[in-house]
Design a protein around this motif. Structure first.
Motif, mmCIF file in Angstrom:
data_model
loop_
_atom_site.group_PDB
_atom_site.id
_atom_site.type_symbol
_atom_site.label_atom_id
_atom_site.label_comp_id
_atom_site.label_asym_id
_atom_site.label_seq_id
_atom_site.Cartn_x
_atom_site.Cartn_y
_atom_site.Cartn_z
ATOM 1 N N ALA A 38 0.830 -1.210 0.000
ATOM 2 C CA ALA A 38 0.000 0.000 0.000
ATOM 3 C C ALA A 38 0.861 1.255 0.000
ATOM 4 O O ALA A 38 0.574 2.223 -0.714
ATOM 5 C CB ALA A 38 -0.928 -0.011 1.207
ATOM 6 N N ALA A 39 1.948 1.244 0.798
ATOM 7 C CA ALA A 39 2.851 2.400 0.833
ATOM 8 C C ALA A 39 3.538 2.587 -0.519
ATOM 9 O O ALA A 39 3.709 3.723 -0.994
ATOM 10 C CB ALA A 39 3.885 2.217 1.938
ATOM 11 N N SER A 40 3.931 1.481 -1.164
ATOM 12 C CA SER A 40 4.550 1.578 -2.487
ATOM 13 C C SER A 40 3.560 2.102 -3.521
ATOM 14 O O SER A 40 3.920 2.899 -4.397
ATOM 15 C CB SER A 40 5.083 0.208 -2.918
ATOM 16 N N ALA A 41 2.310 1.654 -3.426
ATOM 17 C CA ALA A 41 1.285 2.144 -4.349
ATOM 18 C C ALA A 41 1.067 3.645 -4.167
ATOM 19 O O ALA A 41 0.917 4.391 -5.148
ATOM 20 C CB ALA A 41 -0.017 1.382 -4.132
ATOM 21 N N MET A 42 1.064 4.107 -2.913
ATOM 22 C CA MET A 42 0.909 5.538 -2.655
ATOM 23 C C MET A 42 2.105 6.319 -3.189
ATOM 24 O O MET A 42 1.954 7.399 -3.785
ATOM 25 C CB MET A 42 0.733 5.783 -1.153
ATOM 26 N N VAL A 88 11.728 4.055 -9.777
ATOM 27 C CA VAL A 88 11.956 3.543 -8.422
ATOM 28 C C VAL A 88 10.653 3.065 -7.786
ATOM 29 O O VAL A 88 10.558 1.927 -7.295
ATOM 30 C CB VAL A 88 12.619 4.629 -7.548
ATOM 31 N N THR A 89 9.646 3.915 -7.777
ATOM 32 C CA THR A 89 8.396 3.551 -7.109
ATOM 33 C C THR A 89 7.649 2.466 -7.880
ATOM 34 O O THR A 89 7.039 1.573 -7.280
ATOM 35 C CB THR A 89 7.492 4.783 -6.946
ATOM 36 N N GLY A 90 7.697 2.515 -9.216
ATOM 37 C CA GLY A 90 7.059 1.475 -10.009
ATOM 38 C C GLY A 90 7.715 0.120 -9.799
ATOM 39 O O GLY A 90 7.029 -0.901 -9.690
ATOM 40 N N ALA A 91 9.056 0.096 -9.717
ATOM 41 C CA ALA A 91 9.768 -1.164 -9.479
ATOM 42 C C ALA A 91 9.414 -1.748 -8.121
ATOM 43 O O ALA A 91 9.214 -2.961 -7.976
ATOM 44 C CB ALA A 91 11.272 -0.939 -9.588
ATOM 45 N N SER A 92 9.325 -0.899 -7.107
ATOM 46 C CA SER A 92 8.971 -1.376 -5.774
ATOM 47 C C SER A 92 7.569 -1.973 -5.753
ATOM 48 O O SER A 92 7.347 -3.064 -5.216
ATOM 49 C CB SER A 92 9.061 -0.229 -4.763
ATOM 50 N N LEU A 93 6.620 -1.279 -6.355
ATOM 51 C CA LEU A 93 5.233 -1.757 -6.355
ATOM 52 C C LEU A 93 5.105 -3.083 -7.113
ATOM 53 O O LEU A 93 4.495 -4.039 -6.628
ATOM 54 C CB LEU A 93 4.322 -0.701 -6.986
ATOM 55 N N VAL A 94 5.709 -3.139 -8.301
ATOM 56 C CA VAL A 94 5.619 -4.357 -9.118
ATOM 57 C C VAL A 94 6.277 -5.541 -8.405
ATOM 58 O O VAL A 94 5.732 -6.648 -8.364
ATOM 59 C CB VAL A 94 6.269 -4.106 -10.489
ATOM 60 N N ALA A 95 7.462 -5.308 -7.829
ATOM 61 C CA ALA A 95 8.182 -6.401 -7.167
ATOM 62 C C ALA A 95 7.410 -6.920 -5.958
ATOM 63 O O ALA A 95 7.368 -8.137 -5.714
ATOM 64 C CB ALA A 95 9.569 -5.928 -6.752
#
Length: 498
Positions: A38-42, A88-95
Motif C-alpha cells: 500500500a505504501a509503495s502504491a501511494m 523507483v516507485t514502479g519497481a517497488s510496487l511491481v516487485a
C-alpha cells in the motif's frame, strides 16, 4: 501550484519512511506485505502526480523546515527526477505485488515484518537520493538505501547470499566513502552543500587541486555504486543470490539512481566549470562503456546460471546508458536517459519471468530449463517478449533508446561509425544469450524426473509479469512520455556546458 501539490515532493520520501516502523509492528502473516504494498502504491501515485505536473510545466521545490536554499535543505523535482521516481516507485510496487508467494517461501513469518520494513527504508532512501538537491543529504539517503539493500539481499535462501552481501557492503562502502570525501573537499572550497549554489561558486576555485581531487573522488565513487565497468564486481552475485522479488526491485532501479546522481553532479557542478572536464569525461567514459557492452555481453553468453546471465547483461546495458551520456549531445544524452527507463522495463520483466520459473523449477541453470516452455508456456512467452525488448527489436521499448543512440552516434562522424558497430555487435550478442535460454526451454527435452503437465506460476505473479511485458510493448509503440521527459532532462543538463 496548490499547497497539496507543493508538499508532494517531500511526501515522496515521507510516506515510505514513516511506513517502515509501522510495517515492523505488523506480526500477523501477510499484513506486513499488504502495508508495504500500500505504501509503495501511494509512492507510485505521488510519482505519477509529480510527473503530470512536470509535463505541464511545473518544477517542484520544497524547502525543508521552511529554511530556503542554500541555507536549508532543498527538495527538487524536474523532468529527470520525475523519470527516476517513476522507475523507483514502479519497481517497488511491481516487485512487491509479484513477490508475495515467493517471499513467503524464502522469508519465515517471524522475519517478514523486519524484511518489509527494510524494503520501505530502501524505497525511502532511493527516492530521497533522487529528490534531494543537497550533496550531503544525497549521501545520507545513499547510506539508508544501501544498508536496507544489504538486508534484503542477505535474506536470500541460498547460503551464498551472505558472502554476496558482504562483497556488496565492502564495495558500496568504498564508493560511498569516495563520494563523501569528494563532497567534503568541495564543501571546503565553496562553503555550500546545495548543488545549484555549488555550481555558481565552484568556478571561482575551479583550478584548485582540492576541487580537481573532489571531481575524481565523486565520479569514481558513484561509478562504483552504479556498477560502471570495470567497477561492477559486486553486482552479479548480489543479483544472483538475492530473493527473486528483491532482484526485480534492485535490478530495475538501484544502479540507475546512482547514475542519476553522477549525471546531476557532473553536469551541474563540474561540466563547464572545470577547464577541459567535458573532454576528459567523454574520452575516459566512452571506452569503458564500449568495453562494458562487449565484455559483459561476452560473459553473459558463456554463463549457465540464468540470474547471473541477466546480471552480466545489466552491466552491458549500463554501458549503453553511459555510452549515450559520453557523447555529450542532446540526442546522445536523451538516449542514455531514456535507456534508464527502458532497461528498467525490460530487465524488470525478465527477472519477473525468472521469479515465475523459480516457483516450480528447482535450480535456474540452463540445463534445468529444458522443456520449461511446455510446462510454463505463459511464463516463457513473457520471457521471450522481454528478451526482444532487451535486444532492441522494433516495437519494443528497447528499440527506441538504441535507435536514438545510433542516431546520436552517426552524428559524430567516423568515430560514430565505430560506436554504431559496437552497439550492433552488442545487440547481436544479446540475441545469442537470450537465444540460449529460449533454446533450452523450447527445444530441449525435459530432464528425467521433471514433473509432467503444466505448472504455471501463481496468478498474481503471472499477471504482474505480463503487465511489465506489455509495458515494454506499449512504450515501444507509444514512447512519447519517456522521450519527452528524457529530452527535457537532457536539455536541462546540457545548458551547463560551455
Amino acid at each position: 501550484m496548490s499547497v497539496e501539490a507543493y508538499h508532494l515532493a517531500v511526501l515522496q520520501v515521507v510516506v515510505p519512511l514513516l511506513s517502515a516502523p509501522f510495517v515492523v509492528l505488523l506480526r500477523p502473516r501477510g499484513l506486513a506485505w499488504a502495508a508495504a504494498s500500500a505504501a509503495s502504491a501511494m509512492a507510485f501515485a505521488i510519482a505519477v502526480s509529480l510527473t503530470a505536473g512536470v509535463l505541464s510545466g511545473d518544477e517542484y521545490r520544497y524547502a525543508v523546515g521552511g529554511w530556503a536554499a542554500p541555507y536549508g535543505i532543498e527538495i527538487r523535482v524536474d523532468a529527470l527526477t520525475s523519470l527516476l521516481l517513476l522507475v523507483v516507485t514502479g519497481a517497488s510496487l511491481v516487485a512487491l505485488l509479484a513477490g508475495r508467494r515467493s517471499l513467503d517461501v524464502d522469508i519465515d513469518d517471524a522475519r517478514q515484518p523486519l524484511f518489509y520494513g527494510a524494503w520501505m527504508l530502501a524505497l525511502a532512501g532511493l527516492a530521497g537520493i533522487v529528490v534531494s538537491a543537497d550533496a550531503f543529504n544525497i549521501f545520507v539517503f545513499m547510506e539508508v538505501s544501501s544498508l536496507a539493500s544489504y538486508i534484503l539481499i542477505a535474506a536470500g535462501p541460498n547460503r551464498r547470499a551472505l558472502p554476496a552481501t558482504f562483497k556488496y557492503l565492502v564495495m558500496g562502502t568504498i564508493g560511498a566513502t569516495f563520494y563523501l570525501i569528494g563532497v567534503g573537499l568541495i564543501y571546503m572550497m565553496t562553503g555550500t552543500l546545495n548543488l545549484a549554489d555549488m555550481a555558481q561558486r565552484v568556478h571561482e576555485v575551479a583550478d584548485q587541486r582540492p576541487v580537481l581531487a573532489a571531481a575524481g573522488f565523486i565520479i569514481v565513487g558513484l561509478a562504483l555504486k552504479a556498477a560502471v565497468f570495470p567497477l561492477h564486481a559486486w553486482l552479479p552475485n548480489a543479483y544472483t543470490y538475492a530473493p527473486h522479488a528483491v532482484t526485480v526491485f534492485l535490478a530495475a532501479c538501484a544502479t540507475k539512481v546512482q547514475i542519476y546522481v553522477l549525471l546531476r553532479f557532473d553536469f551541474l557542478v563540474f561540466q563547464g566549470n572545470l577547464p577541459g572536464h567535458e573532454f576528459q569525461f567523454s574520452h575516459f567514459l566512452m571506452p569503458l562503456a564500449l568495453l562494458a557492452i562487449l565484455l559483459a555481453s561476452g560473459v553473459a553468453m558463456m554463463e549457465r546460471n540464468l540470474k547471473r546471465l541477466l546480471a552480466y547483461s545489466s552491466v552491458a546495458q549500463i554501458g549503453y546508458i553511459m555510452l549515450g551520456v559520453s557523447l555529450l549531445s542532446a540526442t546522445g544524452l536523451s538516449a542514455g536517459i531514456i535507456h534508464i527507463f527502458n532497461h528498467a522495463l525490460a530487465k524488470g520483466a525478465l527477472f519477473l519471468a525468472v521469479a515465475c520459473l523459480g516457483m516450480h523449477i528447482q535450480g535456474l541453470r540452463l540445463g534445468d530449463l529444458a522443456g520449461a516452455a511446455k510446462r510454463m508456456p505463459w511464463t516463457m512467452a513473457a520471457f521471450v517478449i522481454a528478451g526482444l525488448s532487451l535486444i532492441g527489436i522494433p516495437g519494443t521499448a528497447g528499440f527506441v533508446s538504441k535507435w536514438l543512440l545510433i542516431s546520436a552516434a552517426l552524428a559524430e562522424g567516423s568515430l560514430g561509425i565505430a560506436v554504431v558497430a559496437v552497439v550492433l555487435i552488442g545487440s547481436l550478442m544479446a540475441v545469442v544469450y537470450v537465444w540460449r535460454v529460449v533454446e533450452a526451454a523450447y527445444f530441449q527435452s525435459p530432464q528425467a524426473g521433471s514433473p509432467e503437465g503444466r505448472h504455471e506460476a501463481p496468478p498474481m505473479l503471472l499477471v504482474v509479469t505480463w503487465a511489465a511485458v506489455l509495458g515494454n510493448v506499449y512504450f515501444g509503440l507509444a514512447p512519447g512520455l519517456p522521450i519527452k521527459l528524457s529530452q527535457a532532462a537532457a536539455a536541462s543538463l546540457l545548458q551547463h556546458l560551455p
